[in-house]
Design a protein around this motif. Structure first.
Motif, PDB file in Angstrom:
ATOM      1  N   GLU A  78      -5.299  11.670   5.890  1.00 20.05           N
ATOM      2  CA  GLU A  78      -4.138  10.851   5.534  1.00 20.05           C
ATOM      3  C   GLU A  78      -4.280  10.365   4.092  1.00 20.05           C
ATOM      4  OE1 GLU A  78      -1.487  10.230   7.473  1.00 20.05           O
ATOM      5  OE2 GLU A  78      -2.287  11.404   9.145  1.00 20.05           O
ATOM      6  N   LEU A 118      -7.363   3.075   0.254  1.00 16.07           N
ATOM      7  CA  LEU A 118      -6.636   4.152  -0.406  1.00 16.07           C
ATOM      8  C   LEU A 118      -7.444   5.431  -0.268  1.00 16.07           C
ATOM      9  CD1 LEU A 118      -5.607   2.446  -3.801  1.00 16.07           C
ATOM     10  CD2 LEU A 118      -4.121   2.867  -1.836  1.00 16.07           C
ATOM     11  N   VAL A 152       0.855  -1.193   0.000  1.00 14.21           N
ATOM     12  CA  VAL A 152       0.000   0.000   0.000  1.00 14.21           C
ATOM     13  C   VAL A 152       0.889   1.240   0.000  1.00 14.21           C
ATOM     14  CG1 VAL A 152      -1.766   1.289   1.252  1.00 14.21           C
ATOM     15  CG2 VAL A 152      -1.810  -1.210   1.269  1.00 14.21           C
ATOM     16  N   PRO A 153       0.628   2.213  -0.880  1.00 16.80           N
ATOM     17  CA  PRO A 153       1.454   3.431  -0.919  1.00 16.80           C
ATOM     18  C   PRO A 153       1.470   4.165   0.422  1.00 16.80           C
ATOM     19  CG  PRO A 153       0.020   3.308  -2.838  1.00 16.80           C
ATOM     20  CD  PRO A 153      -0.421   2.217  -1.913  1.00 16.80           C
ATOM     21  N   GLU A 154       2.634   4.698   0.758  1.00 24.26           N
ATOM     22  CA  GLU A 154       2.805   5.451   2.002  1.00 24.26           C
ATOM     23  C   GLU A 154       1.817   6.608   2.072  1.00 24.26           C
ATOM     24  OE1 GLU A 154       6.476   7.733   4.373  1.00 24.26           O
ATOM     25  OE2 GLU A 154       6.834   6.682   2.473  1.00 24.26           O
ATOM     26  N   ARG A 155       1.475   7.007   3.288  1.00 24.45           N
ATOM     27  CA  ARG A 155       0.529   8.104   3.476  1.00 24.45           C
ATOM     28  C   ARG A 155       1.237   9.373   3.959  1.00 24.45           C
ATOM     29  NH1 ARG A 155      -5.260   6.954   3.932  1.00 24.45           N
ATOM     30  NH2 ARG A 155      -5.637   4.741   3.590  1.00 24.45           N
ATOM     31  N   ASN A 164      -2.772   8.935   0.374  1.00 18.87           N
ATOM     32  CA  ASN A 164      -1.721   8.048  -0.114  1.00 18.87           C
ATOM     33  C   ASN A 164      -0.833   8.772  -1.117  1.00 18.87           C
ATOM     34  OD1 ASN A 164      -4.183   5.963   0.455  1.00 18.87           O
ATOM     35  ND2 ASN A 164      -2.183   5.026   0.866  1.00 18.87           N
ATOM     36  N   THR A 170       0.704   8.638  -4.066  1.00 15.16           N
ATOM     37  CA  THR A 170       0.635   7.796  -5.251  1.00 15.16           C
ATOM     38  C   THR A 170       0.243   8.634  -6.465  1.00 15.16           C
ATOM     39  OG1 THR A 170      -0.308   5.725  -6.109  1.00 15.16           O
ATOM     40  CG2 THR A 170      -1.796   7.169  -4.882  1.00 15.16           C
ATOM     41  N   THR A 199      -1.699   3.555  -8.880  1.00 19.84           N
ATOM     42  CA  THR A 199      -2.997   3.108  -8.369  1.00 19.84           C
ATOM     43  C   THR A 199      -3.568   2.001  -9.241  1.00 19.84           C
ATOM     44  OG1 THR A 199      -3.422   5.323  -7.480  1.00 19.84           O
ATOM     45  CG2 THR A 199      -5.310   3.855  -7.694  1.00 19.84           C
TER      46      THR A 199
END
Length: 247
Positions: free
Chosen positions: A13, A63, A3-6, A15, A17, A22
């Motif tokens: 919060e 996401l 999962v992409p960092e937030r 992501n 991305t 995505t």
């Protein structure tokens, strides 16, 4: 795929991305792991400042995608150089060409018929399992956690991978929150006005207009009476933030 960092943008919060990342993430996702995706624009982020429940819904999504230039620019300022806005319309179009299955819930029966005709013409191989125009309910209906029982039963019978929700925010966010725990398979995606573009009831601005951050102005000029109050609230929200910084 991880999962992409937030990153924190005004309490939400998001992501870190972009559209391509995505798409790649969703093509590899295991859809037996039920979840949801949020696309908060500036008006939703502004509402989340004083709506703790809404903020919690956004922050707990699988996401929470940057759906506006300010949030994307802030991400780059914080060091996430690859971040760019993720358009629900472009994401939907891209995934309609994949092997994933789809269900569309929202808008009017007439608009859904137009969407059906358009998608059958543009994406003849798309796996669209169904369309539904839900009964109208006020925001409080979904805030109370009440369900659309018949619609949920139909979705659970068909078990699409992606359920596209075309209801205005924040109503669609509360709708998703009420229904996601009852879903047996798939992801709910709250894409709001994307249904207007898929039906071609409204003309979508050129993508370069969104990239420079002026889609809101394009839409305002098209619908000043409906969108004027909404965008005025957003403008006041951002000015209040600037005033606090310089005050």
């Amino acid at each position: 795929m991880k999962v992409p960092e937030r990153y924190n943008y005004l309490g939400v919060e998001l992501n870190a991305t972009n559209l391509q990342q995505t798409i790649e993430y969703l093509l590899q996702y295991n859809y037996d792991n039920v979840n949801y995706i949020s696309f908060p624009d500036s008006s939703v982020i502004a509402n989340a400042q004083h709506d703790e429940a809404l903020r919690k819904i956004l922050n707990q999504a699988l996401l929470t995608l940057p759906d506006g230039l300010p949030s994307a620019l802030y991400a780059r300022y914080k060091g996430f150089k690859s971040v760019s806005t993720v358009s629900g319309f472009l994401l939907c179009n891209s995934l309609l060409s994949s092997n994933l299955s789809h269900y569309f819930l929202g808008s009017s029966a007439d608009a859904l018929e137009k969407i059906k005709n358009n998608l059958e013409h543009k994406f003849p191989n798309a796996k669209v399992l169904g369309y539904c125009s839900p009964p109208f309910h006020e925001l409080d209906y979904f805030k109370k956690g009440l369900l659309l029982e018949n619609e949920l039963e139909e979705i659970n019978r068909l078990q699409p991978d992606l359920v596209w929700i075309g209801i205005s925010s924040p109503k669609q966010d509360y709708f998703i929150n009420a229904h996601v725990s009852k879903l047996k398979h798939g992801i709910l995606l709250g894409v709001g006005g994307v249904f207007d573009y898929l039906s071609e009831n409204k003309k979508k601005s050129p993508e370069w207009v969104k990239k420079i951050g002026f889609r809101w102005l394009w839409r305002l000029l098209k619908e000043p009476r409906r969108l004027g109050p909404k965008y005025w609230t957003v403008i006041k929200f951002y000015f209040s933030i600037i005033w606090k910084k310089i005050g």
